[in-house]
Write a protein that holds these residues in place. Structure first.
Motif, PDB file in Angstrom:
ATOM      1  N   SER A   1      -9.982   8.916  10.273  1.00 34.14           N
ATOM      2  CA  SER A   1     -11.089   8.004  10.032  1.00 34.14           C
ATOM      3  C   SER A   1     -11.914   8.527   8.864  1.00 34.14           C
ATOM      4  O   SER A   1     -11.815   9.681   8.482  1.00 34.14           O
ATOM      5  CB  SER A   1     -11.969   7.873  11.284  1.00 34.14           C
ATOM      6  OG  SER A   1     -12.571   9.109  11.576  1.00 34.14           O
TER       7      SER A   1
ATOM      8  N   PRO B   1     -14.541   7.022   5.252  1.00 33.07           N
ATOM      9  CA  PRO B   1     -14.944   5.876   4.433  1.00 33.07           C
ATOM     10  C   PRO B   1     -13.775   5.288   3.652  1.00 33.07           C
ATOM     11  O   PRO B   1     -12.806   5.962   3.345  1.00 33.07           O
ATOM     12  CB  PRO B   1     -15.978   6.473   3.484  1.00 33.07           C
ATOM     13  CG  PRO B   1     -15.573   7.904   3.355  1.00 33.07           C
ATOM     14  CD  PRO B   1     -15.024   8.276   4.717  1.00 33.07           C
ATOM     15  N   ILE B   2     -13.897   4.011   3.346  1.00 35.01           N
ATOM     16  CA  ILE B   2     -12.990   3.342   2.426  1.00 35.01           C
ATOM     17  C   ILE B   2     -13.758   3.190   1.125  1.00 35.01           C
ATOM     18  O   ILE B   2     -14.868   2.660   1.112  1.00 35.01           O
ATOM     19  CB  ILE B   2     -12.563   1.960   2.949  1.00 35.01           C
ATOM     20  CG1 ILE B   2     -11.820   2.112   4.266  1.00 35.01           C
ATOM     21  CG2 ILE B   2     -11.713   1.230   1.920  1.00 35.01           C
ATOM     22  CD1 ILE B   2     -11.523   0.788   4.944  1.00 35.01           C
TER      23      ILE B   2
ATOM     24  N   ASP C   1       0.857  -1.187   0.000  1.00 36.63           N
ATOM     25  CA  ASP C   1       0.000   0.000   0.000  1.00 36.63           C
ATOM     26  C   ASP C   1       0.884   1.224   0.000  1.00 36.63           C
ATOM     27  O   ASP C   1       1.836   1.310   0.781  1.00 36.63           O
ATOM     28  CB  ASP C   1      -0.887   0.049   1.244  1.00 36.63           C
ATOM     29  CG  ASP C   1      -1.936  -1.046   1.278  1.00 36.63           C
ATOM     30  OD1 ASP C   1      -2.238  -1.592   0.221  1.00 36.63           O
ATOM     31  OD2 ASP C   1      -2.443  -1.331   2.363  1.00 36.63           O
TER      32      ASP C   1
ATOM     33  N   ARG D   1      -7.789   4.806   1.802  1.00 42.32           N
ATOM     34  CA  ARG D   1      -8.395   4.814   3.137  1.00 42.32           C
ATOM     35  C   ARG D   1      -7.539   5.659   4.057  1.00 42.32           C
ATOM     36  O   ARG D   1      -6.318   5.691   3.940  1.00 42.32           O
ATOM     37  CB  ARG D   1      -8.566   3.406   3.680  1.00 42.32           C
ATOM     38  CG  ARG D   1      -7.289   2.691   4.006  1.00 42.32           C
ATOM     39  CD  ARG D   1      -7.601   1.295   4.559  1.00 42.32           C
ATOM     40  NE  ARG D   1      -6.410   0.530   4.753  1.00 42.32           N
ATOM     41  CZ  ARG D   1      -5.737   0.450   5.896  1.00 42.32           C
ATOM     42  NH1 ARG D   1      -6.154   1.109   6.951  1.00 42.32           N
ATOM     43  NH2 ARG D   1      -4.657  -0.288   5.990  1.00 42.32           N
ATOM     44  N   PRO D   2      -8.173   6.381   4.976  1.00 40.62           N
ATOM     45  CA  PRO D   2      -7.426   7.217   5.907  1.00 40.62           C
ATOM     46  C   PRO D   2      -6.618   6.378   6.891  1.00 40.62           C
ATOM     47  O   PRO D   2      -7.048   5.304   7.312  1.00 40.62           O
ATOM     48  CB  PRO D   2      -8.503   8.019   6.644  1.00 40.62           C
ATOM     49  CG  PRO D   2      -9.807   7.496   6.206  1.00 40.62           C
ATOM     50  CD  PRO D   2      -9.605   6.474   5.154  1.00 40.62           C
ATOM     51  N   SER D   3      -5.434   6.868   7.216  1.00 37.62           N
ATOM     52  CA  SER D   3      -4.571   6.167   8.166  1.00 37.62           C
ATOM     53  C   SER D   3      -3.575   7.148   8.768  1.00 37.62           C
ATOM     54  O   SER D   3      -2.674   7.619   8.070  1.00 37.62           O
ATOM     55  CB  SER D   3      -3.833   5.024   7.473  1.00 37.62           C
ATOM     56  OG  SER D   3      -2.951   4.395   8.358  1.00 37.62           O
TER      57      SER D   3
ATOM     58  N   ASP E   1      -2.755  13.645   2.899  1.00 33.52           N
ATOM     59  CA  ASP E   1      -4.181  13.930   2.773  1.00 33.52           C
ATOM     60  C   ASP E   1      -4.325  15.189   1.925  1.00 33.52           C
ATOM     61  O   ASP E   1      -3.855  16.254   2.318  1.00 33.52           O
ATOM     62  CB  ASP E   1      -4.768  14.134   4.165  1.00 33.52           C
ATOM     63  CG  ASP E   1      -6.222  14.538   4.160  1.00 33.52           C
ATOM     64  OD1 ASP E   1      -6.822  14.648   3.078  1.00 33.52           O
ATOM     65  OD2 ASP E   1      -6.763  14.750   5.252  1.00 33.52           O
TER      66      ASP E   1
ATOM     67  N   LEU F   1      -3.268   9.092   3.641  1.00 28.37           N
ATOM     68  CA  LEU F   1      -4.117   8.137   2.951  1.00 28.37           C
ATOM     69  C   LEU F   1      -3.257   6.946   2.525  1.00 28.37           C
ATOM     70  O   LEU F   1      -2.170   7.131   1.973  1.00 28.37           O
ATOM     71  CB  LEU F   1      -4.751   8.748   1.694  1.00 28.37           C
ATOM     72  CG  LEU F   1      -5.808   9.813   1.911  1.00 28.37           C
ATOM     73  CD1 LEU F   1      -6.260  10.370   0.571  1.00 28.37           C
ATOM     74  CD2 LEU F   1      -6.995   9.230   2.652  1.00 28.37           C
TER      75      LEU F   1
ATOM     76  N   TYR G   1      -7.991   1.338  -3.735  1.00 27.64           N
ATOM     77  CA  TYR G   1      -8.872   1.847  -2.689  1.00 27.64           C
ATOM     78  C   TYR G   1      -8.054   2.774  -1.784  1.00 27.64           C
ATOM     79  O   TYR G   1      -6.989   2.426  -1.331  1.00 27.64           O
ATOM     80  CB  TYR G   1      -9.500   0.720  -1.865  1.00 27.64           C
ATOM     81  CG  TYR G   1      -8.519  -0.077  -1.050  1.00 27.64           C
ATOM     82  CD1 TYR G   1      -8.171   0.320   0.243  1.00 27.64           C
ATOM     83  CD2 TYR G   1      -7.924  -1.210  -1.563  1.00 27.64           C
ATOM     84  CE1 TYR G   1      -7.246  -0.405   0.986  1.00 27.64           C
ATOM     85  CE2 TYR G   1      -7.012  -1.946  -0.826  1.00 27.64           C
ATOM     86  CZ  TYR G   1      -6.680  -1.538   0.445  1.00 27.64           C
ATOM     87  OH  TYR G   1      -5.770  -2.244   1.170  1.00 27.64           O
TER      88      TYR G   1
END
Length: 122
Positions: free
Chosen positions: A22, A24-25, A9, A36-38, A14, A42, A34
């Motif tokens: 946090s 949506p994915i 990944d 996703r926030p982390s 961001d 991202l 895909y």
């Protein structure tokens, strides 16, 4: 047993600058990614599209834990096509690991890669 596959990944800033941890994915199977926030960034992951070659591993312990530049650029560029503010950093960042069960989809390891009867989930 399925053959181990290296999966990575990419990590990007961001684009909104909110540093969200946090949210949506959103899987985009058309582009095979895909986001996703982390941790305020991202993660851009892969949905393992058929057009991407598998990075098969003979020894899972030898897996490099960092994203390869080519795979990073491919994944992040695909995500940036959907989210133009994302941009593609010049230096790859992210994580990589070994996956054996990639979900409900199966794909055969090509014979040219030593996969006479191995099935990989992906």
């Amino acid at each position: 047993m399925a053959a181990p596959v290296r999966q990575g990944d990419g990590t990007v800033s961001d684009p909104g600058g909110t540093g969200t941890t946090s949210g949506p994915i959103v899987a985009d199977v058309g582009f095979g990614t895909y986001p996703r926030p982390s941790g305020g960034h991202l993660l851009i992951g892969s949905t393992v599209p058929d057009c991407d070659p598998g990075e098969w591993l003979d020894d899972p312990d030898e897996c490099n834990p960092h994203p390869t530049p080519a795979r990073f650029e491919t994944q992040v560029t695909r995500a940036a096509r959907r989210f133009p503010l994302l941009g593609v950093p010049n230096r790859p960042a992210g994580i990589a690991g070994v996956v054996v069960d990639l979900g409900a989809f199966s794909r055969r390891r090509p014979l040219a890669e030593g996969g006479a009867s191995r099935t990989v989930m992906g």
